[in-house]
Design a protein around this motif. Structure first.
Motif, mmCIF file in Angstrom:
data_model
loop_
_atom_site.group_PDB
_atom_site.id
_atom_site.type_symbol
_atom_site.label_atom_id
_atom_site.label_comp_id
_atom_site.label_asym_id
_atom_site.label_seq_id
_atom_site.Cartn_x
_atom_site.Cartn_y
_atom_site.Cartn_z
ATOM 1 N N THR A 36 0.890 -1.182 0.013
ATOM 2 C CA THR A 36 0.050 0.047 -0.226
ATOM 3 C C THR A 36 0.902 1.415 0.094
ATOM 4 N N GLY A 37 1.830 1.224 0.735
ATOM 5 C CA GLY A 37 2.880 2.361 0.720
ATOM 6 C C GLY A 37 3.488 2.725 -0.753
ATOM 7 N N ALA A 38 3.865 1.554 -1.401
ATOM 8 C CA ALA A 38 4.473 2.031 -2.670
ATOM 9 C C ALA A 38 3.293 2.079 -3.730
ATOM 10 N N CYS A 39 2.125 1.616 -3.364
ATOM 11 C CA CYS A 39 1.159 1.449 -4.481
ATOM 12 C C CYS A 39 1.464 0.592 -5.439
ATOM 13 N N MET A 40 1.587 -0.690 -5.295
ATOM 14 C CA MET A 40 2.173 -1.602 -6.193
ATOM 15 C C MET A 40 2.009 -3.151 -5.734
ATOM 16 N N LEU A 41 1.864 -3.730 -6.802
ATOM 17 C CA LEU A 41 1.492 -5.270 -6.444
ATOM 18 C C LEU A 41 2.885 -6.093 -6.813
ATOM 19 N N ARG A 42 3.111 -7.027 -5.946
ATOM 20 C CA ARG A 42 4.385 -8.039 -6.361
ATOM 21 C C ARG A 42 3.629 -9.512 -6.511
ATOM 22 N N VAL A 43 3.647 -9.960 -7.851
ATOM 23 C CA VAL A 43 3.143 -11.198 -8.237
ATOM 24 C C VAL A 43 4.200 -12.221 -8.352
ATOM 25 N N VAL A 100 5.990 -19.864 -17.630
ATOM 26 C CA VAL A 100 5.251 -20.880 -18.248
ATOM 27 C C VAL A 100 5.515 -20.430 -19.785
ATOM 28 N N GLU A 101 6.232 -19.557 -20.347
ATOM 29 C CA GLU A 101 6.639 -19.584 -21.641
ATOM 30 C C GLU A 101 8.173 -19.258 -22.020
ATOM 31 N N GLU A 102 8.455 -19.738 -23.313
ATOM 32 C CA GLU A 102 10.043 -19.586 -23.366
ATOM 33 C C GLU A 102 10.404 -18.164 -23.576
ATOM 34 N N ASN A 103 11.519 -17.924 -22.897
ATOM 35 C CA ASN A 103 12.148 -16.616 -22.500
ATOM 36 C C ASN A 103 13.675 -16.855 -22.999
ATOM 37 N N GLN A 104 14.310 -15.828 -23.321
ATOM 38 C CA GLN A 104 15.675 -15.671 -23.528
ATOM 39 C C GLN A 104 16.404 -15.762 -22.479
ATOM 40 N N TYR A 105 15.906 -15.293 -21.175
ATOM 41 C CA TYR A 105 16.787 -14.751 -20.100
ATOM 42 C C TYR A 105 16.252 -15.788 -19.010
ATOM 43 N N ILE A 106 14.990 -16.149 -19.075
ATOM 44 C CA ILE A 106 14.597 -17.051 -17.848
ATOM 45 C C ILE A 106 14.024 -18.318 -18.056
ATOM 46 N N LYS A 107 14.537 -19.277 -17.559
ATOM 47 C CA LYS A 107 14.233 -20.775 -17.755
ATOM 48 C C LYS A 107 12.832 -21.143 -17.729
ATOM 49 N N MET A 108 12.164 -22.113 -18.435
ATOM 50 C CA MET A 108 10.819 -22.418 -18.165
ATOM 51 C C MET A 108 10.853 -23.047 -16.831
ATOM 52 N N GLY A 109 9.468 -22.739 -15.852
ATOM 53 C CA GLY A 109 9.496 -23.275 -14.587
ATOM 54 C C GLY A 109 10.182 -22.442 -13.703
ATOM 55 N N ALA A 110 11.210 -21.431 -13.926
ATOM 56 C CA ALA A 110 11.746 -20.836 -12.959
ATOM 57 C C ALA A 110 10.777 -19.806 -12.356
ATOM 58 N N TYR A 111 11.200 -19.619 -11.055
ATOM 59 C CA TYR A 111 10.356 -18.599 -10.093
ATOM 60 C C TYR A 111 10.864 -17.011 -10.602
ATOM 61 N N HIS A 112 9.877 -16.430 -10.694
ATOM 62 C CA HIS A 112 10.240 -14.866 -10.756
ATOM 63 C C HIS A 112 9.193 -13.960 -10.168
ATOM 64 N N THR A 113 9.359 -12.909 -9.626
ATOM 65 C CA THR A 113 8.243 -12.075 -9.226
ATOM 66 C C THR A 113 8.272 -10.650 -9.930
ATOM 67 N N VAL A 114 7.114 -10.363 -10.418
ATOM 68 C CA VAL A 114 6.632 -9.404 -11.378
ATOM 69 C C VAL A 114 6.107 -8.205 -10.541
ATOM 70 N N ASP A 115 6.679 -6.999 -10.461
ATOM 71 C CA ASP A 115 6.082 -5.829 -9.910
ATOM 72 C C ASP A 115 5.148 -4.848 -10.800
ATOM 73 N N LEU A 116 4.073 -4.988 -10.459
ATOM 74 C CA LEU A 116 2.867 -4.250 -11.197
ATOM 75 C C LEU A 116 2.873 -2.843 -10.673
ATOM 76 N N GLU A 117 3.001 -1.843 -11.555
ATOM 77 C CA GLU A 117 2.849 -0.330 -11.017
ATOM 78 C C GLU A 117 1.934 0.385 -11.991
ATOM 79 N N LEU A 118 1.868 1.605 -11.571
ATOM 80 C CA LEU A 118 1.050 2.367 -12.226
ATOM 81 C C LEU A 118 1.506 2.905 -13.671
ATOM 82 N N ASN A 119 0.917 3.037 -14.538
ATOM 83 C CA ASN A 119 0.931 3.394 -15.875
ATOM 84 C C ASN A 119 1.889 2.360 -16.678
ATOM 85 N N ARG A 120 1.874 1.141 -16.146
ATOM 86 C CA ARG A 120 2.605 0.023 -16.693
ATOM 87 C C ARG A 120 1.529 -1.135 -17.091
ATOM 88 N N LYS A 121 1.285 -1.186 -18.686
ATOM 89 C CA LYS A 121 0.510 -2.432 -19.063
ATOM 90 C C LYS A 121 0.832 -3.592 -18.742
#
Length: 316
Positions: A66-73, A78-99
């Motif tokens: 609530t302080g930063a007004c953002m979500l951490r997911v 689950v999709e092929e990625n040049q930098y991240i292996k399939m099945g690897a854990y990652h935390t995505v920060d959802l912020e204002l004005n980012r689709k």
């Protein structure tokens, strides 16, 4: 089963609260993110760098800062990625004005309604408020779940004794005109049932008199026909936090009793009163509520947003 996606772009702080209630465990989320990447050279040494990439994760946990007004997911890729292996854990920060994009196997009516409310709060907010003091005003829409800022008006008003009376009156007139313009621009009187105007002192009264005189002079039928919807009340200041004390005033709550926000507040107060005075008529918890439902003994049912954030039974 068909997976339906929705692309969202939060542009207000309240949108992040809606997002917290929309994204659920088991959904897939696609968003831009930063990933630390290790690279080895031919000599055996390694270097690290941070790269921006787009990732799609299967959601396992969501936290709302609530302080930063953002979500951490948090979830697994689950999709092929040049930098991240399939099945690897990652935390995505959802912020204002980012689709970002949400994929669900089933969009229920509650979630769809929440998206519609976030996209156009004016279509659902039947209570509005103007909190003001000399030179400062906030125009807000109030839904059952949140308060949405629609306009902030700041205008320099000369203090008494530091300027001639004519300058001060002109400044007040321009300030009142700006507040009135914000009301006309942001409030849908076809939906709004009441407009609270709150201020310390006589600022609210002076503004309301100015607005109504202007409406008569310009034959503004919208303001004239909705004059009875305005409720003038006292507040300790013209800052938005004063809204809470205003809406908790029993006299004000009574005058706003037919609005959604006041209705839900009243229902919660009744539940707490019954729980203290007559606990045999107030139940909480899924098992007790289900038994009351089986007996057709429910008069009022209150449902927490937390329930809708739980994975639906069809996923079990």
């Amino acid at each position: 089963m068909v997976v339906v996606k929705m692309v969202l772009l939060p542009d207000e702080g309240e949108d992040m609260w809606h997002t917290y209630n929309i994204v659920m465990e088991g959904d897939r989320l696609r968003a831009s993110t930063i990933r630390k990447v290790q690279q080895a050279s031919v000599t055996g040494s390694s270097t690290s760098s941070r790269v921006r990439t787009t990732i799609t994760i299967q959601v396992e946990a969501i936290t709302f800062d609530t302080g930063a007004c953002m979500l951490r997911v948090k979830g697994r890729n689950v999709e092929e990625n040049q930098y991240i292996k399939m099945g690897a854990y990652h935390t995505v920060d959802l912020e204002l004005n980012r689709k970002f994009t949400i994929f669900k196997e089933q969009w229920d009516s509650v979630t769809i309604e929440r998206v519609e409310t976030a996209c156009d709060p004016a279509a659902h907010a039947d209570l509005a408020a103007v909190v003001m003091q000399e030179g400062l005003a906030f125009v807000c829409l109030i839904t059952s779940a949140m308060t949405v800022d629609r306009a902030k008006i700041v205008y320099n008003i000369p203090k008494k004794g530091k300027a001639d009376d004519t300058q001060r009156k002109k400044a007040l007139t321009k300030y009142y005109d700006q507040v009135m313009t914000a009301i006309l621009r942001h409030l849908n009187f076809d939906v709004v049932k009441a407009v609270v105007i709150a201020s310390p002192g006589f600022v609210k009264d002076q503004f309301f008199d100015h607005m109504m005189k202007n409406a008569v002079q310009t034959d503004n039928k919208l303001l004239l026909e909705n004059k009875s919807k305005f409720v003038l009340v006292h507040s300790s200041s013209g800052f938005k936090h004063s809204l809470r004390e205003v809406l908790e005033d029993p006299a004000v709550a009574m005058r706003l009793s037919d609005t959604k926000a006041a209705g839900e507040t009243k229902a919660l107060q009744q539940f707490m009163t019954l729980l203290a005075s007559d606990p045999d008529r107030a139940y909480y918890g899924i098992k007790h509520v289900e038994r009351a439902n089986d007996s057709q003994a429910i008069e009022t049912l209150l449902v927490s947003d937390t329930l809708f954030r739980e994975p639906p039974k069809w996923m079990a």
